[in-house]
Design an enzyme around this catalytic site. Structure first.
Site, PDB file in Angstrom:
ATOM      1  N   HIS A 113       0.857  -1.188   0.000  1.00  0.00           N
ATOM      2  CA  HIS A 113       0.000   0.000   0.000  1.00  0.00           C
ATOM      3  C   HIS A 113       0.891   1.236   0.000  1.00  0.00           C
ATOM      4  O   HIS A 113       1.657   1.467   0.938  1.00  0.00           O
ATOM      5  CB  HIS A 113      -0.906   0.007   1.230  1.00  0.00           C
ATOM      6  N   GLY A 128       2.855   5.268   4.122  1.00  0.00           N
ATOM      7  CA  GLY A 128       2.350   5.960   5.290  1.00  0.00           C
ATOM      8  C   GLY A 128       0.900   5.597   5.523  1.00  0.00           C
ATOM      9  O   GLY A 128       0.252   4.978   4.677  1.00  0.00           O
ATOM     10  N   GLY A 131      -4.795   8.644   4.522  1.00  0.00           N
ATOM     11  CA  GLY A 131      -5.200  10.006   4.828  1.00  0.00           C
ATOM     12  C   GLY A 131      -4.075  10.956   5.140  1.00  0.00           C
ATOM     13  O   GLY A 131      -4.319  12.139   5.401  1.00  0.00           O
ATOM     14  N   ILE A 132      -2.834  10.489   5.115  1.00  0.00           N
ATOM     15  CA  ILE A 132      -1.721  11.366   5.460  1.00  0.00           C
ATOM     16  C   ILE A 132      -1.305  12.266   4.301  1.00  0.00           C
ATOM     17  O   ILE A 132      -0.582  13.246   4.476  1.00  0.00           O
ATOM     18  CB  ILE A 132      -0.513  10.548   5.965  1.00  0.00           C
ATOM     19  N   LYS A 134      -0.416  10.918   0.820  1.00  0.00           N
ATOM     20  CA  LYS A 134       0.523  10.303  -0.133  1.00  0.00           C
ATOM     21  C   LYS A 134       0.164  10.675  -1.573  1.00  0.00           C
ATOM     22  O   LYS A 134       1.025  11.086  -2.361  1.00  0.00           O
ATOM     23  CB  LYS A 134       0.517   8.778   0.031  1.00  0.00           C
ATOM     24  N   SER A 135      -1.117  10.516  -1.922  1.00  0.00           N
ATOM     25  CA  SER A 135      -1.531  10.778  -3.297  1.00  0.00           C
ATOM     26  C   SER A 135      -1.426  12.261  -3.643  1.00  0.00           C
ATOM     27  O   SER A 135      -1.008  12.630  -4.749  1.00  0.00           O
ATOM     28  CB  SER A 135      -2.970  10.285  -3.530  1.00  0.00           C
ATOM     29  N   ASP A 152      -1.837   3.942  -4.656  1.00  0.00           N
ATOM     30  CA  ASP A 152      -2.611   3.095  -3.745  1.00  0.00           C
ATOM     31  C   ASP A 152      -2.068   1.671  -3.645  1.00  0.00           C
ATOM     32  O   ASP A 152      -1.767   1.201  -2.563  1.00  0.00           O
ATOM     33  CB  ASP A 152      -4.086   3.077  -4.136  1.00  0.00           C
ATOM     34  N   GLU A 177      -6.269   8.505  -6.952  1.00  0.00           N
ATOM     35  CA  GLU A 177      -7.427   8.941  -6.173  1.00  0.00           C
ATOM     36  C   GLU A 177      -7.041  10.146  -5.320  1.00  0.00           C
ATOM     37  O   GLU A 177      -6.120  10.076  -4.499  1.00  0.00           O
ATOM     38  CB  GLU A 177      -7.922   7.821  -5.268  1.00  0.00           C
ATOM     39  N   ARG A 218      18.308  14.806  12.383  1.00  0.00           N
ATOM     40  CA  ARG A 218      18.564  16.164  11.890  1.00  0.00           C
ATOM     41  C   ARG A 218      19.930  16.294  11.237  1.00  0.00           C
ATOM     42  O   ARG A 218      20.253  17.321  10.649  1.00  0.00           O
ATOM     43  CB  ARG A 218      18.454  17.163  13.050  1.00  0.00           C
TER      44      ARG A 218
END
Length: 257
Positions: A113, A128, A131-132, A134-135, A152, A177, A218
């Protein structure tokens, strides 16, 4: 298929009568040299050697160069129920085409995924939680002139235990999507240069929600990898928060990789 691997054999030695170390699970390919040798024998000897060979349960037998002498093998293919083919390809050319085809067909495969893009020639697998973004990040990367491979669902194959190739399932190729918009055709909207069918996976970028308690790297000294089909792929963890330009960060990570 599991027995085949990418095994292909030119059975010159076997047709001469030497069967030590012979692997019958391989595709058998012959050309002008092997046929010329068989035709130099008297009919009885030739038929005996072909009969001995076709008694082995090999996957198939291919005669190259479109040779008419393929007819001498037909009675034995019928006798033992073997697949017999004739090819117009030259022997060496067909040999390498078959190796490449079998490597792709029989490669270990997994579905992941995520989103797969190519950035400055680097294959980047973005992963990830749902809903974060990615797309949406991938769409911005495409708008910057890079390529989408899969959204996806990413199908990953391990080729010859040396590298990973990623592609999209047939029905999902070129589509993405975007929440609030729906399904878009990236090729239609941004042109053929915005999509690719397949790319080698060089690195993984994992997106996660920003957590003030997490000790994010960092200095670039924390080298991480992700195991995919037994291969270690460089991995970068990128925290997501408002105001961060993820597409620019991913471009930088790809160049740095």
């Amino acid at each position: 298929l599991d027995l085949l691997g990418s095994g292909i054999n030119r059975p010159g030695l076997q047709l001469h009568g030497f069967y030590e170390h012979f692997d019958p699970n391989r595709i058998q390919v012959i050309g002008k040299v092997e046929v010329a040798y068989l035709m130099s024998l008297d009919e009885g000897s030739r038929n005996q050697k072909i009969d001995d060979f076709f008694a082995y349960d090999f996957p198939c037998f291919i005669v190259c160069w479109d040779l008419e002498e393929v007819e001498i093998f037909i009675p034995f293919a019928e006798k033992y129920g073997r697949f017999l083919f004739r090819s117009r390809e030259h022997t060496t050319s067909l040999f390498y085409h078959l190796v490449s085809f079998l490597d792709q067909l029989l490669a270990p495969t997994i579905s992941l995924h995520g989103v797969l893009v190519e950035v400055f020639g680097v294959g980047v697998l973005i992963m990830g939680p749902s809903g974060i973004g990615k797309s949406e990040t991938a769409l911005e990367i495409v708008k910057r002139g890079h390529c989408l491979i899969a959204d996806d669902v990413v199908e990953v194959k391990r080729i010859r235990n040396s590298y990973l190739m990623g592609t999209a399932p047939e029905l999902l190729q070129h589509f993405m999507e975007i929440r609030g918009i729906g399904i878009i055709d990236v090729k239609t909207l941004y042109g053929a240069q915005a999509v690719k069918r397949v790319v080698e996976i060089d690195m993984v970028i994992k997106l996660e929600n920003w957590d003030d308690r997490s000790p994010y790297d960092r200095l670039g000294l924390d080298e991480q990898t992700m195991d995919i089909l037994g291969m270690q792929v460089p991995q970068v963890m990128i925290p997501v928060s408002s105001g961060r330009n993820l597409s620019s960060i991913i471009e930088t990570a790809a160049i740095n990789n």
